[in-house]
Enzyme design. Structure first.
Site, PDB file in Angstrom:
ATOM      1  N   ALA A  46      17.379  39.958  50.592  1.00 17.08           N
ATOM      2  CA  ALA A  46      17.572  38.476  50.997  1.00 17.08           C
ATOM      3  C   ALA A  46      18.360  37.738  49.898  1.00 17.08           C
ATOM      4  O   ALA A  46      17.745  36.526  49.398  1.00 17.08           O
ATOM      5  CB  ALA A  46      16.167  38.043  51.268  1.00 17.08           C
TER       6      ALA A  46
ATOM      7  N   ASP B  75      33.476  40.839  37.033  1.00 16.09           N
ATOM      8  CA  ASP B  75      32.260  41.604  37.636  1.00 16.09           C
ATOM      9  C   ASP B  75      31.698  42.713  36.497  1.00 16.09           C
ATOM     10  O   ASP B  75      30.742  43.222  36.945  1.00 16.09           O
ATOM     11  CB  ASP B  75      32.445  42.026  39.146  1.00 16.09           C
ATOM     12  CG  ASP B  75      32.159  41.065  40.070  1.00 16.09           C
ATOM     13  OD1 ASP B  75      31.873  39.694  39.646  1.00 16.09           O
ATOM     14  OD2 ASP B  75      31.999  41.201  41.325  1.00 16.09           O
TER      15      ASP B  75
ATOM     16  N   HIS C 214      31.158   4.594  49.118  1.00 16.32           N
ATOM     17  CA  HIS C 214      30.092   4.680  50.143  1.00 16.32           C
ATOM     18  C   HIS C 214      31.069   4.374  51.507  1.00 16.32           C
ATOM     19  O   HIS C 214      31.809   3.872  51.656  1.00 16.32           O
ATOM     20  CB  HIS C 214      29.351   3.301  49.831  1.00 16.32           C
ATOM     21  CG  HIS C 214      28.346   2.976  50.898  1.00 16.32           C
ATOM     22  ND1 HIS C 214      27.220   3.397  51.143  1.00 16.32           N
ATOM     23  CD2 HIS C 214      28.672   2.068  52.103  1.00 16.32           C
ATOM     24  CE1 HIS C 214      26.761   2.984  52.319  1.00 16.32           C
ATOM     25  NE2 HIS C 214      27.409   2.248  52.871  1.00 16.32           N
TER      26      HIS C 214
HETATM   27  P1  FAD Z   1      37.221  42.183  42.018  1.00 14.98           P
HETATM   28  O1  FAD Z   1      37.306  40.892  42.854  1.00 14.98           O
HETATM   29  O2  FAD Z   1      36.107  43.515  42.332  1.00 14.98           O
HETATM   30  O3  FAD Z   1      38.774  43.208  41.768  1.00 14.98           O
HETATM   31  C1  FAD Z   1      38.775  44.192  41.008  1.00 14.98           C
HETATM   32  C2  FAD Z   1      39.975  44.805  41.658  1.00 14.98           C
HETATM   33  O4  FAD Z   1      40.190  45.835  40.606  1.00 14.98           O
HETATM   34  C3  FAD Z   1      39.854  45.244  42.806  1.00 14.98           C
HETATM   35  O5  FAD Z   1      41.085  44.974  43.668  1.00 14.98           O
HETATM   36  C4  FAD Z   1      40.098  46.818  42.770  1.00 14.98           C
HETATM   37  O6  FAD Z   1      40.854  47.563  43.688  1.00 14.98           O
HETATM   38  C5  FAD Z   1      40.812  46.731  41.354  1.00 14.98           C
HETATM   39  N1  FAD Z   1      40.592  48.040  40.480  1.00 14.98           N
HETATM   40  C6  FAD Z   1      39.413  48.752  40.217  1.00 14.98           C
HETATM   41  N2  FAD Z   1      39.721  49.778  39.416  1.00 14.98           N
HETATM   42  C7  FAD Z   1      40.881  49.906  39.415  1.00 14.98           C
HETATM   43  C8  FAD Z   1      41.803  50.876  38.501  1.00 14.98           C
HETATM   44  N3  FAD Z   1      41.391  51.673  37.938  1.00 14.98           N
HETATM   45  N4  FAD Z   1      43.330  50.702  38.578  1.00 14.98           N
HETATM   46  C9  FAD Z   1      43.666  49.519  39.256  1.00 14.98           C
HETATM   47  N5  FAD Z   1      42.944  48.658  39.991  1.00 14.98           N
HETATM   48  C10 FAD Z   1      41.672  48.802  39.852  1.00 14.98           C
HETATM   49  N6  FAD Z   1      31.931  34.923  44.434  1.00 14.98           N
HETATM   50  C11 FAD Z   1      32.047  33.493  44.713  1.00 14.98           C
HETATM   51  O7  FAD Z   1      32.150  33.026  43.415  1.00 14.98           O
HETATM   52  N7  FAD Z   1      32.009  32.798  45.514  1.00 14.98           N
HETATM   53  C12 FAD Z   1      31.597  33.327  47.119  1.00 14.98           C
HETATM   54  O8  FAD Z   1      31.645  32.742  48.028  1.00 14.98           O
HETATM   55  C13 FAD Z   1      31.452  34.654  46.873  1.00 14.98           C
HETATM   56  N8  FAD Z   1      31.445  35.397  48.082  1.00 14.98           N
HETATM   57  C14 FAD Z   1      31.350  36.919  47.909  1.00 14.98           C
HETATM   58  C15 FAD Z   1      30.990  37.683  49.117  1.00 14.98           C
HETATM   59  C16 FAD Z   1      30.985  38.960  49.286  1.00 14.98           C
HETATM   60  C17 FAD Z   1      30.577  39.571  50.732  1.00 14.98           C
HETATM   61  C18 FAD Z   1      31.159  39.556  48.151  1.00 14.98           C
HETATM   62  C19 FAD Z   1      31.118  41.430  48.286  1.00 14.98           C
HETATM   63  C20 FAD Z   1      31.074  38.931  46.941  1.00 14.98           C
HETATM   64  C21 FAD Z   1      31.446  37.621  46.931  1.00 14.98           C
HETATM   65  N9  FAD Z   1      31.700  36.922  45.727  1.00 14.98           N
HETATM   66  C22 FAD Z   1      31.634  35.608  45.737  1.00 14.98           C
HETATM   67  C23 FAD Z   1      31.751  37.613  44.490  1.00 14.98           C
HETATM   68  C24 FAD Z   1      33.138  37.868  44.128  1.00 14.98           C
HETATM   69  O9  FAD Z   1      33.993  38.379  45.400  1.00 14.98           O
HETATM   70  C25 FAD Z   1      33.197  38.573  42.703  1.00 14.98           C
HETATM   71  O10 FAD Z   1      32.673  37.963  41.793  1.00 14.98           O
HETATM   72  C26 FAD Z   1      34.764  38.691  42.234  1.00 14.98           C
HETATM   73  O11 FAD Z   1      35.678  39.010  43.286  1.00 14.98           O
HETATM   74  C27 FAD Z   1      34.795  39.442  41.001  1.00 14.98           C
HETATM   75  O12 FAD Z   1      36.283  39.245  40.448  1.00 14.98           O
HETATM   76  P2  FAD Z   1      36.905  40.508  39.648  1.00 14.98           P
HETATM   77  O13 FAD Z   1      38.345  40.156  39.530  1.00 14.98           O
HETATM   78  O14 FAD Z   1      35.929  40.613  38.451  1.00 14.98           O
HETATM   79  O15 FAD Z   1      36.750  41.863  40.496  1.00 14.98           O
HETATM   80  P1  NAI Z   2      22.189  39.514  45.285  1.00 18.18           P
HETATM   81  O1  NAI Z   2      21.739  40.109  43.829  1.00 18.18           O
HETATM   82  O2  NAI Z   2      22.304  38.322  45.586  1.00 18.18           O
HETATM   83  O3  NAI Z   2      20.948  40.118  46.205  1.00 18.18           O
HETATM   84  C1  NAI Z   2      20.265  41.362  46.487  1.00 18.18           C
HETATM   85  C2  NAI Z   2      18.728  41.147  46.839  1.00 18.18           C
HETATM   86  O4  NAI Z   2      18.333  42.710  47.359  1.00 18.18           O
HETATM   87  C3  NAI Z   2      17.546  40.656  45.903  1.00 18.18           C
HETATM   88  O5  NAI Z   2      17.086  39.558  46.498  1.00 18.18           O
HETATM   89  C4  NAI Z   2      16.968  41.965  45.701  1.00 18.18           C
HETATM   90  O6  NAI Z   2      15.808  41.689  45.029  1.00 18.18           O
HETATM   91  C5  NAI Z   2      17.250  42.604  46.890  1.00 18.18           C
HETATM   92  N1  NAI Z   2      16.952  44.093  46.698  1.00 18.18           N
HETATM   93  C6  NAI Z   2      17.304  45.001  45.746  1.00 18.18           C
HETATM   94  N2  NAI Z   2      16.975  46.030  46.115  1.00 18.18           N
HETATM   95  C7  NAI Z   2      16.280  46.197  47.442  1.00 18.18           C
HETATM   96  C8  NAI Z   2      15.553  47.013  48.020  1.00 18.18           C
HETATM   97  N3  NAI Z   2      15.452  48.681  47.685  1.00 18.18           N
HETATM   98  N4  NAI Z   2      14.930  46.884  49.070  1.00 18.18           N
HETATM   99  C9  NAI Z   2      15.106  45.562  49.517  1.00 18.18           C
HETATM  100  N5  NAI Z   2      15.649  44.578  49.001  1.00 18.18           N
HETATM  101  C10 NAI Z   2      16.348  44.645  47.731  1.00 18.18           C
HETATM  102  O7  NAI Z   2      23.023  40.480  45.848  1.00 18.18           O
HETATM  103  P2  NAI Z   2      24.122  40.563  47.015  1.00 18.18           P
HETATM  104  O8  NAI Z   2      23.518  39.586  48.168  1.00 18.18           O
HETATM  105  O9  NAI Z   2      24.326  41.916  47.413  1.00 18.18           O
HETATM  106  O10 NAI Z   2      25.217  40.032  46.634  1.00 18.18           O
HETATM  107  C11 NAI Z   2      26.023  40.678  45.460  1.00 18.18           C
HETATM  108  C12 NAI Z   2      26.694  39.670  44.587  1.00 18.18           C
HETATM  109  O11 NAI Z   2      27.985  39.029  45.208  1.00 18.18           O
HETATM  110  C13 NAI Z   2      25.887  38.377  44.279  1.00 18.18           C
HETATM  111  O12 NAI Z   2      24.860  38.616  43.366  1.00 18.18           O
HETATM  112  C14 NAI Z   2      26.722  37.475  43.991  1.00 18.18           C
HETATM  113  O13 NAI Z   2      27.027  37.517  42.435  1.00 18.18           O
HETATM  114  C15 NAI Z   2      27.998  37.683  44.748  1.00 18.18           C
HETATM  115  N6  NAI Z   2      28.125  36.823  45.791  1.00 18.18           N
HETATM  116  C16 NAI Z   2      28.578  35.571  45.894  1.00 18.18           C
HETATM  117  C17 NAI Z   2      28.405  34.645  46.918  1.00 18.18           C
HETATM  118  C18 NAI Z   2      28.516  33.352  46.837  1.00 18.18           C
HETATM  119  O14 NAI Z   2      28.894  32.901  45.619  1.00 18.18           O
HETATM  120  N7  NAI Z   2      28.411  32.601  47.580  1.00 18.18           N
HETATM  121  C19 NAI Z   2      28.202  35.252  48.227  1.00 18.18           C
HETATM  122  C20 NAI Z   2      28.138  36.605  48.366  1.00 18.18           C
HETATM  123  C21 NAI Z   2      28.082  37.650  47.310  1.00 18.18           C
END
Ligand code: FAD
Ligand code: NAI
Length: 478
Positions: free
Chosen positions: A194, A325, A457
């Site tokens: 969650a 990340d 407002h």
């Molecule tokens: P990434 O976006 O993961 O990019 C890394 C890139 O490096 C990838 O394209 C990969 O292919 C490339 N790469 C890896 N290894 C190599 C290699 N050896 N050579 C060449 N290329 C390589 N964050 C928010 O702030 N707001 C949100 O609403 C949000 N929603 C999300 C929803 C979901 C479903 C998920 C999974 C994540 C979400 N996030 C959100 C988190 C966000 O996507 C990440 O924090 C962000 O993309 C991290 O950016 P980054 O550049 O560090 O890495």
């Molecule tokens: P998360 O860290 O937000 O949540 C993972 C949840 O899974 C936690 O509540 C944790 O306690 C639970 N969990 C862990 N192990 C478990 C298990 N074995 N069984 C049941 N529950 C378990 O991670 P999530 O949702 O996967 O997202 C990853 C990251 O992507 C986030 O931490 C966030 O940084 C980024 N993200 C950001 C968004 C945004 O900014 N709006 C949207 C989506 C993702």
């Protein structure tokens, strides 16, 4: 001949592509390397990383479509609007999402050309040091190439964490990759975790008619949010029909004829089976350092897999930086971007700085949840002297007009200096409203600074001003 660059950025996610653009703006010769999912026609890697391809952008497109559907189907009658026979074409919704993603990833290709950034198509791995920098091998569809760069920025991001006994196939049991591609709304959806993804994606499919059950290992709900916000969110999500079970232990997930059955133990120790037709595993993400061959430059990851860095994202190897990340701190796109800008500016001799305490968080549920700074429970456990001001959207004229009156703004300020320590919002458009609070905290504003600032407002932003006034017990509309 070996190509040479001032800076090589590994990964073209929000951290990497922004670092590359800022470095190019500052006059460096820059290459950015990306190997993500080659587009079959263009023979080009998809730029934008997790954020554009399997994260923020596609998920928010689905959030918007599902909110529009729910509103049209269920919430327009109070406006005097009657709509009959509302249906959702999930395939069209997914096509719209893909169009948005394609447009944005293509936009980065354009920005690379505009800024004269060389795109290296393939996977980067360190081959070793040179006299003035590093040798990196790029392995792509067209073979291998060695390049040399004086400085390297690692921005390789993260991938979904998986758990034992729950085998992700990204068709029936999905992480974020598969869960963004459902071709129809599941009847029964199970979600493990969650957290942010579980709540956002769970809400998308609930709005489209799925019966959603979320299984969470922790005994408390949304532990990282302020306690008043988590309480309010739990109440609202329950009312919407999201079933959230806390304190569970997940057992074996098995594919059945109907879909999946997941064994779990509840917080009382009783054993259950959850039957559903799709299962989303969203239990956090792990840093991505596969194939980098960090040992070649004397680097290693910490026990959780992150590349250790200092406050300026410098690794233990001089000349190599890591951002986003793949390093400590919140896994957020805007945090990755800001680190990219910081490193590029550092390399140009500037003195940038990131205040990690003012990075905002948003959860795109209905209503949205957003916060910046400390929570009340953090301040309490630190023994901090603080004051609280709250204002409900139910008393805000704009929220009433919109028909979105759920939630509130809560502001926390220092008991003596009045400096704002945290702002927590649950309510409509919280994602945009929180920017004012982040800016105020970046400038170390007091609650009185916000209280004395004229706000438009009628607007939702007046709720922030009223929360600031409430700190001094002088809210005007409550
Ligand atoms: P990434 O976006 O993961 O990019 C890394 C890139 O490096 C990838 O394209 C990969 O292919 C490339 N790469 C890896 N290894 C190599 C290699 N050896 N050579 C060449 N290329 C390589 N964050 C928010 O702030 N707001 C949100 O609403 C949000 N929603 C999300 C929803 C979901 C479903 C998920 C999974 C994540 C979400 N996030 C959100 C988190 C966000 O996507 C990440 O924090 C962000 O993309 C991290 O950016 P980054 O550049 O560090 O890495
Ligand atoms: P998360 O860290 O937000 O949540 C993972 C949840 O899974 C936690 O509540 C944790 O306690 C639970 N969990 C862990 N192990 C478990 C298990 N074995 N069984 C049941 N529950 C378990 O991670 P999530 O949702 O996967 O997202 C990853 C990251 O992507 C986030 O931490 C966030 O940084 C980024 N993200 C950001 C968004 C945004 O900014 N709006 C949207 C989506 C993702």
């Amino acid at each position: 001949m070996t190509r040479k660059f001032d800076i090589l950025v590994i990964g073209a996610g929000p951290g990497g592509y922004i670092a590359a653009i800022r470095a190019a703006q500052l006059g460096f010769s820059v290459a950015c390397c990306e190997f993500n999912a080659y587009d079959s026609q263009e023979h080009e890697p998809r730029l934008g990383g997790t954020c554009l391809n399997a994260g923020c952008i596609p998920l928010k497109a689905l959030v918007a479509s599902s909110e529009a559907y729910e509103k049209t189907a269920h919430s327009l009658s109070s406006h005097g609007i009657t709509v009959n026979g509302v249906t959702i074409d999930v395939a069209r919704m997914q096509q719209r999402k893909e169009e948005i993603v394609t447009r944005m990833t293509g936009g980065i290709q354009f920005l690379f050309r505009k800024n004269k950034i060389t795109l290296l198509k393939g996977q980067a791995s360190f081959a070793g040091k040179t006299e003035t920098g590093f040798r990196i091998t790029i392995g792509g569809n067209d073979g291998k190439e060695d390049v040399v760069a004086q400085k390297v920025i690692i921005a390789t991001g993260s991938k979904a964490r998986h758990i034992p006994n729950v085998k992700v196939d990204n068709v029936t049991i999905c992480d974020n990759e598969g869960a963004l591609k459902f071709t129809e709304a599941p009847k029964k959806l199970g979600v493990i975790g969650a957290g942010v993804i579980g709540l956002e994606l769970g809400s998308v499919w609930r709005r489209l008619g799925a019966e959603v059950t979320v299984l969470e290992v922790m005994p408390s709900f949304l532990g990282s949010a302020d306690e008043s916000v988590s309480r309010e969110a739990a109440k609202l999500f329950l009312k919407q029909g999201l079933r959230i079970k806390l304190g569970v232990r997940i057992g074996q997930a098995k594919l059945t004829e109907q879909g999946i059955s997941i064994a779990f133990t509840d917080d009382q120790g009783a054993e259950h089976l959850l039957e559903c037709d799709k299962l989303i595993v969203s239990v956090g993400r792990v840093p991505n350092t596969d194939h980098l061959n960090l040992e070649a430059v004397g680097l290693q990851t910490d026990e959780r897999g992150f590349i250790p860095v200092n406050d300026h994202c410098a690794t233990a190897a001089p000349g190599i930086f890591a951002i986003g990340d793949v390093v400590r701190g919140p896994m957020l796109a805007h945090k990755a971007e800001d680190e990219g800008v910081m490193v590029a500016e550092l390399l140009a001799g500037q003195k940038p700085h990131i205040d990690y305490n003012t990075i905002p968080w948003v959860i795109y549920t209905t209503p949205e949840i957003a916060w910046v700074g400390k929570t009340e429970q953090q301040l309490r456990s630190e023994g901090h002297d603080y004051k609280t001001g709250m204002f409900p959207f139910a008393a805000n004229g704009r929220a009433l007009g919109l028909g979105d009156v759920e939630g509130f703004v809560k502001m926390l300020a220092d008991g003596k200096t009045d400096e704002i320590l945290g702002v927590h919002i649950i309510g409509v458009n919280a994602s945009d409203l929180i920017a004012e609070a982040a800016l105020a905290m970046e400038f170390r504003a007091s609650s009185e600074d916000i209280a004395r600032t004229c706000h438009p407002h009628p607007s939702l932003s007046e709720a922030i001003r009223e929360a600031a006034l409430a700190i001094d017990k002088r809210a005007l509309n409550m």
